[in-house]
Scaffold this motif. Sequence first.
Motif, short mmCIF file in Angstrom:
data_model
loop_
_atom_site.label_atom_id
_atom_site.label_comp_id
_atom_site.label_asym_id
_atom_site.label_seq_id
_atom_site.Cartn_x
_atom_site.Cartn_y
_atom_site.Cartn_z
N ARG A 1 0.83 -1.10 -0.14
CA ARG A 1 0.31 -0.01 -0.07
C ARG A 1 0.78 1.30 -0.06
NH1 ARG A 1 -2.79 -0.98 4.06
NH2 ARG A 1 -1.79 0.25 5.65
N VAL B 1 9.23 2.12 6.79
CA VAL B 1 8.07 1.26 6.99
C VAL B 1 7.38 1.00 5.67
CG1 VAL B 1 5.91 1.13 8.17
CG2 VAL B 1 7.45 2.19 9.30
N ASP C 1 3.94 -0.86 4.35
CA ASP C 1 2.71 -1.13 4.61
C ASP C 1 2.15 -2.08 3.38
OD1 ASP C 1 2.57 -0.15 7.23
OD2 ASP C 1 2.12 2.00 6.11
N SER D 1 2.98 -5.12 8.08
CA SER D 1 3.96 -4.02 7.58
C SER D 1 5.54 -4.72 7.88
CB SER D 1 3.89 -2.61 8.28
OG SER D 1 4.05 -2.67 9.47
N ARG E 1 9.08 -3.31 9.05
CA ARG E 1 9.77 -2.21 9.48
C ARG E 1 11.14 -2.56 9.77
NH1 ARG E 1 6.19 1.21 12.89
NH2 ARG E 1 4.11 0.57 12.78
#
Length: 378
Positions: free
Chosen positions: A64, A112, A114, A121, A123
Motif C-alpha cells: 500500500r 516502513v 505497509d 507491515s 519495519r
Amino acid sequence: MRPRNLVILALLCAVVALAGPASAGPADVTVTSFSLDPPVLMKGDTGTLTVSIANHGATPVAVRSARLYGSGVVPLSEPYPSVGEIGAGINRTFTFTVRADGGEGTFYPTFVLDFRDGAGSLRYPIPVRVEDTPLSASVIGKPDAFSEGRTADITVRVGNPRPNAASGVQVIPQGSGFTATPTGAFIGALPTDGSGTVTFNLTPTAETDVTFQVVWHNGINTHTSDLVLPITFGEDKRQADPVITNIEVIPEAGRYRIVGDVMNVGLESARSVLVTPGAPATPTDPFRVYVIGTLDSDDVSSFEVTFKADAGVTEVPVVIEYRDDNGNRYTATRMVEVGGAAMPIEEQDGGIPIVGVIVAVVLALGIAGAIYYSWRRT
C-alpha cells in the motif's frame, strides 16, 4: 481400494487443484541494502537516503505505501502513498530526503512498508551517523618575521579528520591591510585522513590578522572553518645582510674612486646586488654603478665606483641595492670619508688639466722674457 478411500483421495486432489500455487507473503519481502549521501551528516545537513527491497517469493506482493519516520534525523520528503505490487524476484528502491536536526551520534529513522489486505507491515531501522568534526587547517610555512611591504610565502595545510570524504575544498584569505596572490586556492576532494597544501604570496601593508577561510562540501552541504594568522612586524633573522668592508678611497684627476668588498653575512641569498655612490656624490664613468649579481650566504665580492664631489664634502654614502627571493627590494648604506684624501685636480672641458695650463703659461712667460732680454742686448 475401498470405494470410501477413493472418494477421499478424489476430494483431496480437487482441493489441491483449486488452491493453485502458494502465494508470497510479507515475510518474502526484505530490505536488501540502504545508502546515505553523504555517508556521515553534520548537524543541519541534508542528505539522501536510499532503501532497496526485494521480493524473494514466487508471486507478487501487494504494497500500500512506503514511508520513513524518526527523530534526530527526520524525513523532508513525502512518503510513497501508493506503491502497488512488487513482482516475484523484483527489486525496488525508495529514496527519501532527510535532515540532521539533532546533535551528534547515531540515529535510527525507521523505514516502513505497509502491505495491503491487512497483511501487516515491514519495519526496518536504518542507522544514520551525525558527526560535526570540521576540516582542520594549519600554517606550515611562514617567515620568522613580517615587514611592511615585503612579500612573504605563507603555506597552509588542510586536513580531513572526518570519517567521510570532503569535496570542493578551497582556501580563501580574508581581511584588510594586506594583498594576497592568489586570492583563493582550490584543493578539491580530500579523502578521510587526507590532506592538501596551498601557498599564498602575502604582502602586508599594516599589522593585521589574516583569516584563511576553508570552504568545503559535505554532500550538497557547504561548510567553513577559519584559521587566523596574526601579522606583526619585526626583524627577519634569516634575511640577507650585505656589509661593505676593506674600503679604500683613491683620488684621481677630477674624481674619486672607491674600491672595497661586499660580504653577505645573512642566512639568505642577496640577489641583483648593485653598488653605487649616493648624494651628494655625483656618479661618473667608468663605474657609475657596479653590478655584482647574486651573493649567497657568506659570499664576498669586490667592487669599485667612481664619482665627483663638491669642495667641502667630507663623506659620501656608498649604497648597496639588492632583492630577496620574492623580488622585494632593499638597500644598505655605508658612509665613507673622502675629506682625508688629497683633493683631485679638476679637468677642463677639453680634457687638459689646470696644472698643465699653468705650466704652459709659465713656460710662455719665460720664453717671452728671454726673447725680450735678447732683443734689449741687441
